[in-house]
Design an enzyme around this catalytic site. Structure first.
Site, PDB file in Angstrom:
ATOM      1  N   GLY A   1       0.827  -1.201   0.000  1.00 48.02           N
ATOM      2  CA  GLY A   1       0.000   0.000   0.000  1.00 48.02           C
ATOM      3  C   GLY A   1       0.862   1.252   0.000  1.00 48.02           C
ATOM      4  N   CYS A   2       0.257   2.377  -0.397  1.00 49.38           N
ATOM      5  CA  CYS A   2       1.030   3.613  -0.520  1.00 49.38           C
ATOM      6  C   CYS A   2       1.411   4.158   0.858  1.00 49.38           C
ATOM      7  CB  CYS A   2       0.236   4.640  -1.313  1.00 49.38           C
ATOM      8  SG  CYS A   2      -1.468   4.858  -0.773  1.00 49.38           S
ATOM      9  N   TYR A   3       0.453   4.188   1.779  1.00 46.96           N
ATOM     10  CA  TYR A   3       0.768   4.656   3.133  1.00 46.96           C
ATOM     11  C   TYR A   3       1.811   3.758   3.791  1.00 46.96           C
ATOM     12  CZ  TYR A   3      -3.265   7.876   3.683  1.00 46.96           C
ATOM     13  OH  TYR A   3      -4.162   8.918   3.592  1.00 46.96           O
TER      14      TYR A   3
END
Lengths: 352, 352, 352, 352
Positions: free
Chosen positions: A155-157
Site C-alpha cells: 500500500g502507498c501509506y
C-alpha cells in the site's frame, strides 16, 4: 534488438492503471499488449485518458472474455478493486501458470488468512495464492521478489512508513510499542470513482483526518512491523487527505531505545539504503517535501531529534501513484523479468 | 558508445533552468557540464531544487567568471532575464564562436530593431546577433533552426497562439484583422522571484486578467502573424493567471474567410502537423485540457464552429515550462546538434 | 421586535441550498422554517453540511409530503434541478397562492415557450407560470421584481455578462453582432452530484473549455441581449472550468459603435450603477479579480480599450454562489417581501 | 443610537490587518478610525486590498506620526511584526493610557522575561507591560481579559492545541509528558511578505513539515501547558504547511491517565465548552474539517480512542486568520469594551 515482454494491465481506466500505462509506454522492454477496463471496454484508452491520444495503444477490453493462455503474457499488472482481484488472479494463473503477476490491490498483502478475514470481513478466496504471494516492498524483499510468480505490491501509506521503520525495528533502535504515524495523502489515492467526498469543491482549500483508528493499511503495518521487530507491534496510524493530486508525507514519532540517538537512526537508514536507486536519505535535520518526488519513483527520508529527550521525528515522502503504487509495481516487475531494476523508472520529479 | 554534447545552462536556479536540468539529465546525448546561477553561485543544485539531490550535477557557478573558450561547450541554453541576455550571449559568442546558443529570453525574438526598442524601451545591444538569430518555433522554422548558431526560443503564450494560427494565416483561411486570443497561463510563467502578487495566498482560489491590451508577447505575435499573412496583423490578446503551476490554454476566436468552414481549419492544421511528434490535433469538436499535456512537450489543438455564422473557435494547450520554454529549447538544440528531434522529450503527460 | 418571514428552502443539500442557509441564518428577518432534500430527508442539515452543526435548523424533509397551505410560508427559494422545478412550483402555488417564490433553476428564465422547448428538449409544463415569472436580474428589473410573485433567478454566467452588456446595448454604445464572452467559472457551479469529471484529481492543476458553442446559458443571453438591443442578438460564449471553488470571470470583447470610446463604455456603466450596493465599477483600465468578491454579493467590472482600434475589453467578476445564485436570490426576496434590499447580504469578500 | 468605539488597526496591510478590517467594517459598534501601514502610508486601503474598494475607510497612515492622545482611540489592534510591537505599544500607552490594546504579535504572550529572551534572542523592551499583559485565550481567561488594558492574543497554532489540552491537563485526564501535536496550517499564516518559499509555484500541489523541533510557538505551549498541569510540560510539536489559504488542523496524540477513557476526554471538553459560542464539540468519533470553519470564529474538536490501549487522538480545527488571530482579537476587544462577546463575529463558515 531488445526482446520485449508482453505486458497486460488489468484496470487500465483507474489512476494506477493510467500510471502503469504512462510509465509502461516508455519502458524499453515492455510491450503493452492487453489493457482491460470492464465498464469502458470497447473504448480507446484516449477516450478515457486523453493524454494518451498521441500514442498507439490496444483498445480497452473486458477482463471477462480474456483467453489468458492464448495471450501468453509475460507479466500482468492487476490494478483491480479489492476482493475481485483474488478471483481474477486465480483464473489467470490457472489458465496461464507461467505468467507473472504484480497485484496492486490489497488482496495478497496479508499472509495470515485470519488477519485477512478480520480486516476484510470475509474469508480469502484463493488461499494457496495468498500463501505463495511475496510482499513487494523491493528494498526489503528484493531476493524474494526476484523469484516470485505473484507479488503483492504494498500500500502507498504503508510503503511510506515501512521503508524508514523496518530497518530501525530490525536493528532494535526504537521502541516497538510507541510508534505514531501521522500520514497525509494526495487525492489520487482515493481513486477515480465518482464520490461526493472526493469532488473538487469538497476537497479544495481544506484538510481533514479520516479513518482515524480503523484504516485497513494498519493490518499491513502490523504484519511487517511485527516481523521486523520479532514481536507483536501495533502502531498508531492516522491518515489525512491533502488537497493535492500526488504525494504522501508521513510524520513519524518514535521513542529511541536506550543509548540510541536520532543521528543513529539516520546512520542506520543511510547504511541500509546506500546504493538504492529509489531511496534518498536527506542530511540530518533536513525535511523532505512531497513536491520533490512528484511523478518519480523516489522516496526521501529525513530524521531529526525531537526537543523531548529520547524522542525522534522521521519524515518520509513518496508519490502515491509511483513509488506508492505503479512505479513500485514496475520495479518489482523488472526484477521478476530479469530487467534492470530501474528500467522505465528514471524520470526525475516534476517540480514545480 | 554515444558521443555526448557538452551543455551549459545559464540561469539554472529559475524554473525554466530547473526544467532544462530535469529534461537534460535524462537526455541520452547531453552532458550537463556547466550550470550558472549568479545569486546562488557556490551552492549545489540540490540546495536550490532539492528534487535533484539524488543526482550528480556540477556546482552552480557565476556566469561572470566563465572562460567560454576553455569550457568548449557544444551548446548553451540561456535562461537569463531579458536585457542582460544580449550582453552575455555577445560575450559568449565572441569568445567561443563555435558554440551554439538557444536563448529562452525575449532578447532575440524580434528581428526588427525598431520593434525591439519600442516594446523594451531601449536600443538593442547586439544588433548583429539580433539579425543572425532564428526564431525557434520548430514546426514552422525547422530548416532554419537546423542551420542556426543562435536560436531565439519563442514565448510560451506566443507558441500556443502561433502554432494554430500561422498555418491558417498562410493559407488565407481566416481574416487577419479579427483575431482574438484569450490566453490563460499557470503561475510558473511568472518565474521564481519573490513578489507579493505571486504568493500562494494571493493566487490560490482566484483568477484574473493582467497586462490587458499591453503585454510584451504582442510584439512577437505581430511579427509572426504579419509574416504569415503577408500584411500587417494586430491581434487582440488578453493574458490571465490560472491558479495552477503548469499549463497554457489559448481560446482563439477567428473569422472565417468566405467559403471556409471550421472543419476546413481543422483540415489545414491536420495536414500541416501530420507526422509532427509534438503537435496533436483533436477530433473536430473536441477540446483540449492543460492537464493532458502537463510535463510533456506536447501541444494539443481543438477546432469547432461557433454558433455565430462565419466564426470559429480554436483552443490550444501546452505546458508553459516544456513546449512553452525548456522542452521547445531542447527540441531546437537537438536539431542544431544533429540529434533525433525527440531525444530527451519523450515523457508522457503526468495526469492526474 | 422584528417580524420575521417564514422561509422555505427546497434543495437544501446542494451548494446553492447551503449558501441560502448560510446567508439566511444571519438574515435579520428570515426564519428558516422548512428545508427540503429528497435523498437526505430525515437527516440533520449538520450531517450534510457539518459547518451548520453549531446552529439550530429544522430537519431536512422531503418536498413530496409537504402541506404548502399549512406551512404558510412567506417565501420559498427553490434550488431544485431543472425540469422538476416547474412541477413543484406549480403544486406549491396552487396550494398556497400567496407564497412568493424565487426559483434558482433555469425553468422560468426563458419567457418564450418555443425557446424553452428548443433548448431543453421538451415542452414547458407550467406555461402560465412561465409567462408570469419575472427575470430576476435585480439591477435591471428592480421594479418588476418588487411586484412579482414568481422570480426566475438568472444564471451565474449570464449575470456576469448581462450586467455590463445590457446597459451598453440599450444605449447603443456597442455593435450587437460582434460580442464575444470568454467566461471562466469555479467548480461549485457544477453542483454537488458525484461525477468523475468534477473529482478533485480531474480538476486540480488544470483548466479547460467545455460546452463550446452549445451551452444552455446562451438562450438566456439571447433573450436579454435581444431585448436590450431591440433586435436579435447572438453572442459568442465560451465557458471554461477553473480549479477554484467560487468565482466567475467574464472577459468580454466588444466592437465600439462609431464615435464611442472605451471610456464612454465605462461612463455609461458608472452612471447606470451609481448608488447600486452590489455593483462596483473599477477605475478605467483596472481589472477585477474573482478573489475580491469571494463570498460576497458584489460584482466588479473593469473596462479598457483594446490596442485594436474600435475594440474594447470588459472584465466582470462575481461569486457564482452569491451574486450568481443565492445572494442574488435573497436580494430579490428582500424586494418581494419589502425588506431592505441589502439585508443579510452585507458580508465583505473573504480574501485571502 | 449605538455609541461606537473608535478603533485603530496597526498593520492594516497584512493579512491579519485586512481580516480585522473585514470583520470590523461589519461590527455594529466599531468605528474604524485609524489604519496604519508604514510602507503603504498614503495609499487607500482599496489599493492594497481591492475587496474594500466599495467601502468607505480612512486612508493608510504611518504609525510614526500618530498623536495617540489626540486620536483618543478606545481600542487599538496591533498587527505589527514581532519586536517592533513592544516599542509601539509602549509609546501608545504612555501617550494614551486609557486606550486598550489587543496585540496580535508574540511580544506579550510570554509572561516570563527569561523565556522571552531565550526564544527571541534579545531582552524584552517593555517589561512592565509584559507583566501587565493578559494572555487572550478567551475561553480560558475570560475574566482576566474583561479587566485587561493590554491583551496578548494567542498564536494560531497554540490556540488550536491549547483549547483541547488545557482542560484535560487541568483535570489530570492525560499524562503531561507524552503529548504530541502534529499541526498543519494554511499559507496565510506565513503572512504577506514576498518570499520564494511562499510563492504559489513553491507551495501548490505539495506539502512539507518545517521548523521541526524548534518553532517559537513551543514557548507559548510550554507556558500554558505547564500552568494548566501544575508542573513543567514539554510537548512535541511539528508544524506543516498546507496548500490552502486558511485553516489549521492539529492532530493530537495523548496518553490517558489510569482509569480515564477517550470518552472521558470528550466529556470533560464538552462540559468545559458547554454554552461557548465559538467552540463546538463533535460527537464522539467524528473528526472535524478545516473547511467547516473557514472564515468563521469557530473551533471544532473531535475525540476518539486510538487502537493502542491507553491512547487517544484529538483533532481540532480553526481558521488561522479568524479564531487563530483577528476574530479572537475582536472577541477579546468585545469583552474589554463591554460589548456582546459575539458582536461582529457571527459569520458562518464559507463552505464550499
Amino acid at each position: 534488438m531488445v526482446k520485449k515482454a508482453r505486458i497486460g494491465i488489468l484496470g487500465a481506466s483507474g489512476y494506477t492503471g493510467a500510471e502503469l500505462v504512462r510509465l509502461g509506454l516508455r519502458h524499453p522492454q515492455f510491450e503493452l499488449a492487453v489493457l482491460t477496463a470492464d465498464r469502458k471496454a470497447g473504448q480507446a484508452m484516449a477516450d478515457v485518458f486523453p493524454q494518451f491520444a498521441p500514442f498507439s495503444l490496444p483498445k480497452l477490453v473486458s477482463v471477462d472474455g480474456l483467453d489468458w493462455r492464448a495471450q501468453a503474457l509475460d507479466l500482468v499488472f492487476c490494478a483491480l478493486p479489492h476482493a475481485t482481484t483474488q478471483l481474477v488472479v486465480s483464473d489467470l494463473l490457472d489458465a496461464a501458470p507461467a505468467t507473472r503477476v504484480v497485484d496492486l490491490s490489497a488482496d495478497f498483502r496479508l499472509s495470515d488468512p485470519a488477519a485477512y478475514e478480520q480486516w476484510y470481513g470475509h474469508p480469502h478466496q484463493a488461499l494457496a495464492l495468498q500463501s505463495e504471494a511475496v510482499y513487494g516492498l523491493t528494498e526489503i524483499y528484493r531476493k524474494e521478489v526476484k523469484a516470485a510468480r505473484l507479488v503483492a505490491n504494498p500500500g502507498c501509506y504503508t510503503s511510506a512508513a515501512e521503508l524508514p521503520l523496518i530497518p530501525l525495528l530490525k536493528r532494535k533502535a526504537i521502541e516497538p510499542d510507541a510508534i505514531i504515524i501521522d500520514a497525509k495523502s494526495g487525492m489520487t489515492g482515493a481513486g477515480r470513482s465518482a464520490k461526493e467526498a472526493t469532488l473538487f469543491s469538497e476537497v479544495s482549500e481544506g484538510f481533514n483526518a479520516y479513518g482515524v483508528a480503523h484504516h485497513r493499511h494498519m493490518a499491513e503495518l502490523d504484519q511487517e512491523f511485527s516481523k521486523a521487530a520479532g514481536q507483536d507491534v501495533i502502531a498508531t496510524f492516522t491518515p489525512h487527505l491533502l488537497p493535492i493530486n500526488r504525494g504522501i508525507l508521513a510524520t513519524i514519532y518514535v521513542k529511541l531505545r536506550k543509548d540510541k540517538t536520532a543521528r543513529d537512526l539516520r546512520t542506520i537508514l543511510a547504511e541500509q539504503y546506500d546504493g538504492e536507486p529509489f531511496v534518498h536519505m536527506l542530511r540530518y535535520g533536513d525535511m523532505p517535501h512531497t513536491r520533490h518526488v512528484r511523478g518519480s519513483n523516489m522516496v526521501m527520508i529525513g530524521v531529526v531529534a525531537d526537543r523531548r529527550d529520547g524522542q525522534a521525528i522521521i519524515v518520509s515522502v513518496l508519490d502515491n501513484l509511483v513509488k506508492g503504487a505503479s512505479g513500485q509495481a514496475i520495479q518489482n516487475a523488472n526484477l521478476m523479468l530479469g530487467f534492470p531494476e530501474t528500467a522505465g523508472l528514471e524520470q526525475i520529479a516534476l517540480f514545480p
